[in-house]
Design an enzyme around this catalytic site. Structure first.
Site, short mmCIF file in Angstrom:
data_model
loop_
_atom_site.label_atom_id
_atom_site.label_comp_id
_atom_site.label_asym_id
_atom_site.label_seq_id
_atom_site.Cartn_x
_atom_site.Cartn_y
_atom_site.Cartn_z
CE1 TYR A 132 11.25 -0.31 -1.56
CE2 TYR A 132 11.24 1.98 -2.33
CZ TYR A 132 10.56 0.86 -1.86
OH TYR A 132 9.19 0.91 -1.70
CB ALA B 297 9.23 -4.93 0.61
CG LEU C 154 7.03 15.78 4.71
CD1 LEU C 154 8.30 16.39 5.29
CD2 LEU C 154 6.61 16.53 3.44
CB ALA D 219 22.65 13.05 -3.91
NE ARG E 74 9.42 13.44 -3.58
CZ ARG E 74 10.18 14.29 -4.28
NH1 ARG E 74 9.63 15.20 -5.08
NH2 ARG E 74 11.49 14.23 -4.21
N1 LIG Z 1 4.95 3.63 2.83
C1 LIG Z 1 5.02 4.13 1.59
O1 LIG Z 1 4.83 5.36 1.38
C2 LIG Z 1 5.31 3.21 0.41
C3 LIG Z 1 5.48 3.79 -0.87
C4 LIG Z 1 5.73 2.93 -1.96
C5 LIG Z 1 5.77 1.57 -1.76
N2 LIG Z 1 5.62 1.03 -0.52
C6 LIG Z 1 5.68 -0.43 -0.36
O2 LIG Z 1 4.57 -0.83 0.42
C7 LIG Z 1 4.91 -1.98 1.20
C8 LIG Z 1 4.55 -1.74 2.65
O3 LIG Z 1 5.23 -0.59 3.14
P1 LIG Z 1 5.12 -0.13 4.65
O4 LIG Z 1 5.34 1.34 4.67
O5 LIG Z 1 3.89 -0.69 5.28
O6 LIG Z 1 6.42 -0.83 5.27
P2 LIG Z 1 6.59 -1.62 6.64
O7 LIG Z 1 8.06 -1.74 6.86
O8 LIG Z 1 5.76 -0.99 7.71
O9 LIG Z 1 5.98 -3.05 6.29
C9 LIG Z 1 6.72 -4.09 5.69
C10 LIG Z 1 6.48 -5.35 6.50
O10 LIG Z 1 7.23 -6.42 5.90
C11 LIG Z 1 7.78 -7.19 6.95
N3 LIG Z 1 8.98 -7.89 6.47
C12 LIG Z 1 10.17 -7.35 6.08
N4 LIG Z 1 11.03 -8.34 5.74
C13 LIG Z 1 10.36 -9.51 5.90
C14 LIG Z 1 10.71 -10.88 5.69
N5 LIG Z 1 11.93 -11.25 5.28
N6 LIG Z 1 9.78 -11.81 5.95
C15 LIG Z 1 8.53 -11.48 6.39
N7 LIG Z 1 8.16 -10.20 6.61
C16 LIG Z 1 9.06 -9.23 6.37
C17 LIG Z 1 8.12 -6.20 8.04
O11 LIG Z 1 8.26 -6.78 9.33
C18 LIG Z 1 6.94 -5.22 7.95
O12 LIG Z 1 5.90 -5.59 8.83
C19 LIG Z 1 6.41 -2.22 0.97
O13 LIG Z 1 6.53 -3.24 0.00
C20 LIG Z 1 6.91 -0.90 0.41
O14 LIG Z 1 8.01 -1.08 -0.43
C21 LIG Z 1 5.39 1.83 0.57
#
Ligand SMILES: NC(=O)c1ccc[n+]([C@@H]2O[C@H](COP(=O)([O-])OP(=O)(O)OC[C@H]3O[C@@H](n4cnc5c(N)ncnc54)[C@H](O)[C@@H]3O)[C@@H](O)[C@H]2O)c1
Length: 317
Positions: free
Chosen positions: A139, A73, A190, A280, A219
């Protein structure tokens, strides 16, 4: 089991890949490495370095797969406000393609990374899954749209699905091949920012006048290893034709000042900070009610804030 991990080159996805492999599963990864890193993917997994928007690539990555962990994502709140189209395309249309290809390939088990951002400003703390969903940015809205899409896919075609709504994920896994580090650019979370703060780049504290015990925002943080443990349980718990939505956090909260204090204990030095005005759209307190996770997934977090901070610190040394 053979599992497709979308976004398996990212922070959380690469941790899932390492933990799945350590449990004896085999793993395909689909990731275009737009925010992730090919070098984060355990060499025992098969990496398909392609976009989720490429349906042929998705079909290829699904071959022989029993279940999907869908992490891929775009997830920067600020960017989602200025470039919303990227969020609707990757998060929503990308998941549409994934669901269509899963159906064609008879892959009927899915665990999806949803987020607390789907709730927006909650009416009650702690936040249960029954809270009204009113996202305050594209998002969160795109993730909520995916949750709706999965529910209808599940009802119509018998998909076994669970959406896990993460609060704040932190810490790092030390696997057999080394640390799975959080390497975002820009970094908006953070704990990594506290650890990288310096005299020339002090940590910005957004508001010290919130209605909380020390005036800084509170948080809910969950260790990435605990979080992936919940995914492994979810893979087993998902039931055909059912889409469950489950919060994942610790069930407690820490203020920004408490996180800084934890980092000062781990690093043994003062963290340079700078007080900024409130941002905000930032709620004062976000804490998950994790009763459903404990019942449905027989899961509870085991690693505390000190462990998250020290693992995050060790992973970047
Ligand atoms: N990190 C957090 O605290 C948190 C909190 C809530 C939800 N999330 C969700 O957890 C998931 C992972 O988060 P993360 O922190 O590891 O993020 P991240 O950005 O490290 O990982 C996302 C991965 O998706 C890949 N990606 C993006 N667009 C793509 C596409 N079009 N095709 C193929 N791959 C693609 C990126 O290259 C990346 O490796 C996400 O869906 C995020 O929304 C994360």
């Amino acid at each position: 089991m053979k599992v497709l991990v979308t976004g398996g080159a990212g922070y959380i996805g690469s941790t899932a890949v390492a933990m799945l492999l350590e449990q004896g599963h085999s793993v395909n990864v689909l990731d275009d490495c737009s925010t992730g890193h090919a070098s984060s993917v355990d060499a025992r997994a098969d990496l398909f370095q392609e976009s989720i928007l490429n349906s042929q690539a998705v079909a290829g990555a699904l071959q022989g797969v029993d279940a999907v962990l869908h992490f891929c994502a775009k997830s920067l709140v600020g960017e989602s406000v200025t470039k919303p189209e990227i969020y609707w395309e990757t998060n929503v249309y990308g998941t549409r393609i994934l669901l269509d290809e899963m159906k064609k390939a008879n892959v009927a088990r899915l665990v999806f990374s949803s987020t607390a951002a789907t709730y927006g400003e909650p009416r009650e703390i702690p936040i249960t899954e029954n809270e009204i969903t009113h996202p305050t940015n594209p998002y969160g809205a795109s993730k909520l749209a995916v949750d709706y899409m999965i529910t209808s896919q599940s009802r119509a075609y018998g998909l076994a699905a669970i959406s896990l709504r993460y609060f704040n994920v932190a810490g790092a896994l030390r696997s057999k091949t080394g640390w799975q580090t959080e390497r975002h650019n820009p970094e908006t979370h953070l704990i990594p920012n506290v650890l990288r703060a310096s005299e020339s780049n002090p940590l910005k504290i957004f508001g010290v006048d919130w209605p909380t015990k020390d005036g800084t925002c509170i948080r809910d943080y969950v260790h990435v290893v605990d979080l992936i443990g919940a995914h492994l349980s979810a893979l087993e718990a998902a039931q055909p034709g059912t889409h469950e939505i489950i919060n994942l956090g610790s069930g407690g909260g820490y203020s920004v000042n408490e996180v800084i204090a934890a980092a000062e204990r781990v690093l043994g030095r003062k963290i340079p900070t700078e007080i900024s005005s409130r941002r905000a759209g930032d709620p004062a307190i976000l804490i998950a009610d994790i009763t459903k996770a404990s019942k449905y997934l027989t899961w509870s977090p085991t690693l505390d804030l000190n462990q998250m901070v020290s693992d995050a610190w060790n992973s970047i040394q």
